[in-house]
Design a protein around this motif. Structure first.
Motif, PDB file in Angstrom:
ATOM      1  N   THR A  25       0.397  -1.374   0.002  1.00 59.04           N
ATOM      2  CA  THR A  25      -0.149  -0.211  -0.066  1.00 59.04           C
ATOM      3  C   THR A  25       1.217   1.248   0.194  1.00 59.04           C
ATOM      4  O   THR A  25       1.827   1.601  -0.452  1.00 59.04           O
ATOM      5  N   THR A  26       0.617   2.272   0.425  1.00 61.57           N
ATOM      6  CA  THR A  26       0.740   3.887   0.347  1.00 61.57           C
ATOM      7  C   THR A  26       1.528   3.979   1.464  1.00 61.57           C
ATOM      8  O   THR A  26       1.321   5.052   2.490  1.00 61.57           O
ATOM      9  N   TYR A  27       1.814   2.995   2.899  1.00 60.36           N
ATOM     10  CA  TYR A  27       2.070   3.830   3.608  1.00 60.36           C
ATOM     11  C   TYR A  27       3.347   2.763   4.391  1.00 60.36           C
ATOM     12  O   TYR A  27       3.499   1.595   3.846  1.00 60.36           O
ATOM     13  N   SER A  29       5.356   1.596   7.336  1.00 62.78           N
ATOM     14  CA  SER A  29       5.304   0.599   8.780  1.00 62.78           C
ATOM     15  C   SER A  29       6.342   0.784   9.696  1.00 62.78           C
ATOM     16  O   SER A  29       7.215   0.439   9.572  1.00 62.78           O
ATOM     17  N   TYR A 178      11.012   9.039   7.872  1.00 60.69           N
ATOM     18  CA  TYR A 178       9.477   8.015   8.661  1.00 60.69           C
ATOM     19  C   TYR A 178      10.192   7.754   9.417  1.00 60.69           C
ATOM     20  O   TYR A 178       9.586   7.264  10.630  1.00 60.69           O
ATOM     21  N   ARG A 198       1.793   3.711  11.890  1.00 57.20           N
ATOM     22  CA  ARG A 198       1.679   4.645   9.864  1.00 57.20           C
ATOM     23  C   ARG A 198       1.484   5.564   9.183  1.00 57.20           C
ATOM     24  O   ARG A 198       0.865   6.494   9.449  1.00 57.20           O
ATOM     25  N   ARG A 200       1.963   7.584   5.411  1.00 58.49           N
ATOM     26  CA  ARG A 200       1.794   7.540   4.342  1.00 58.49           C
ATOM     27  C   ARG A 200       2.785   7.831   3.531  1.00 58.49           C
ATOM     28  O   ARG A 200       3.730   8.765   3.580  1.00 58.49           O
ATOM     29  N   TYR A 201       3.503   7.323   2.616  1.00 63.73           N
ATOM     30  CA  TYR A 201       4.759   6.855   1.403  1.00 63.73           C
ATOM     31  C   TYR A 201       3.916   7.899   0.505  1.00 63.73           C
ATOM     32  O   TYR A 201       3.230   7.809  -0.218  1.00 63.73           O
ATOM     33  N   ASP A 202       5.244   8.929   0.789  1.00 62.86           N
ATOM     34  CA  ASP A 202       5.034   9.850  -0.796  1.00 62.86           C
ATOM     35  C   ASP A 202       6.485   9.664  -1.739  1.00 62.86           C
ATOM     36  O   ASP A 202       7.503   9.474  -0.957  1.00 62.86           O
ATOM     37  N   ASN A 210      -0.549  12.225   7.852  1.00 57.43           N
ATOM     38  CA  ASN A 210      -1.386  11.741   8.078  1.00 57.43           C
ATOM     39  C   ASN A 210      -1.747  10.326   8.395  1.00 57.43           C
ATOM     40  O   ASN A 210      -1.957   9.386   8.019  1.00 57.43           O
ATOM     41  N   GLU A 211      -0.902  10.194   9.430  1.00 54.51           N
ATOM     42  CA  GLU A 211      -0.140   9.154   9.391  1.00 54.51           C
ATOM     43  C   GLU A 211      -1.266   8.317  10.737  1.00 54.51           C
ATOM     44  O   GLU A 211      -2.295   8.980  11.561  1.00 54.51           O
TER      45      GLU A 211
END
Length: 227
Positions: A25-27, A29, A178, A198, A200-202, A210-211
């Motif tokens: 996904t786009t997160y 962890s 992160y 978690r 969100r990955y950019d 929006n962790e």
């Protein structure tokens, strides 16, 4: 013919493995572990960075310190000269490489013209012929950041937090934003708290806001950090 079948089997397996390693996904962890004896007030949140001998005059160290300083400022800390600082903040960081091995079943296509209803296909997952298996190994890297806060005068440690995540990217520079954000989220955590944060990955390398932290666990409980 055999190599073509093997190629068709290996390529999807490799793609699936890379999706797995990247988190699907786009997160991002990160597992966070905190030990705390914090009792300070906002009025005393002045600090200076403490460096080891190897960290002196290090551009890399200064880069990571700036990331930490930004997060500390969001928690009412103010950076001052060492002589007037109430706290000293020390950083440790590392990257450790390892290998993950993934084995997946491979069902070759039928050599005879169909059609078959898939559950009855003798060459499919429910047919009498067992699949072959393809095993692939991929490098993975565990990135770790430790932040230690101690009282300058007494030397007493008041907060010690470690953030750790795993990625197929070997770059600690890419992982550090992160790690820093996760380590200092909801400061100060309770003593012995282990949790997963978690973020969100950019793809451009920015840490988005929006962790989604997972609820903290009590001391002694285990927590696995999904990737």
């Amino acid at each position: 013919m055999k190599w073509e079948r093997l190629r068709r089997a290996v390529v999807p397996a490799m793609a699936a493995a890379m999706v797995l390693l990247s988190g699907c996904t786009t997160y991002v962890s990160t597992q966070v572990t905190a030990f705390s004896n914090w009792s300070g007030s906002d009025a005393t949140r002045t600090y200076a960075f403490a460096r080891t001998g190897e960290q002196q005059n290090s551009i890399e160290q200064a880069t990571y310190e700036q990331l930490v300083a930004n997060e500390l400022e969001a928690n009412a800390f103010r950076q001052t000269a060492r002589a007037s600082a109430h706290y000293l903040v020390g950083l440790t960081y590392s990257t450790h490489g390892d290998t993950v091995t993934i084995t997946q079943p491979v069902f070759y296509g039928s050599p005879w013209p169909g059609p078959y209803w898939r559950p009855l296909n003798p060459w499919g997952p429910f047919g009498p012929f067992p699949p072959d298996y393809v095993t692939q190994s991929y490098p993975v890297f565990t990135h770790t950041l430790g932040i230690r806060i101690s009282e300058r005068v007494s030397g007493k440690e008041v907060y010690n937090v470690t953030a750790r995540n795993t990625s197929e990217d070997s770059s600690l520079v890419h992982a550090m934003p992160y790690l820093v954000r996760s380590a200092l989220a909801d400061f100060p955590l309770g003593n012995g708290v282990v949790r997963t944060v978690r973020i969100r990955y950019d793809k451009h390398g920015a840490v988005l806001t929006n962790e989604v932290p997972v609820a903290p666990q009590p001391a002694g409980a285990s927590s696995a950090a999904p990737k």
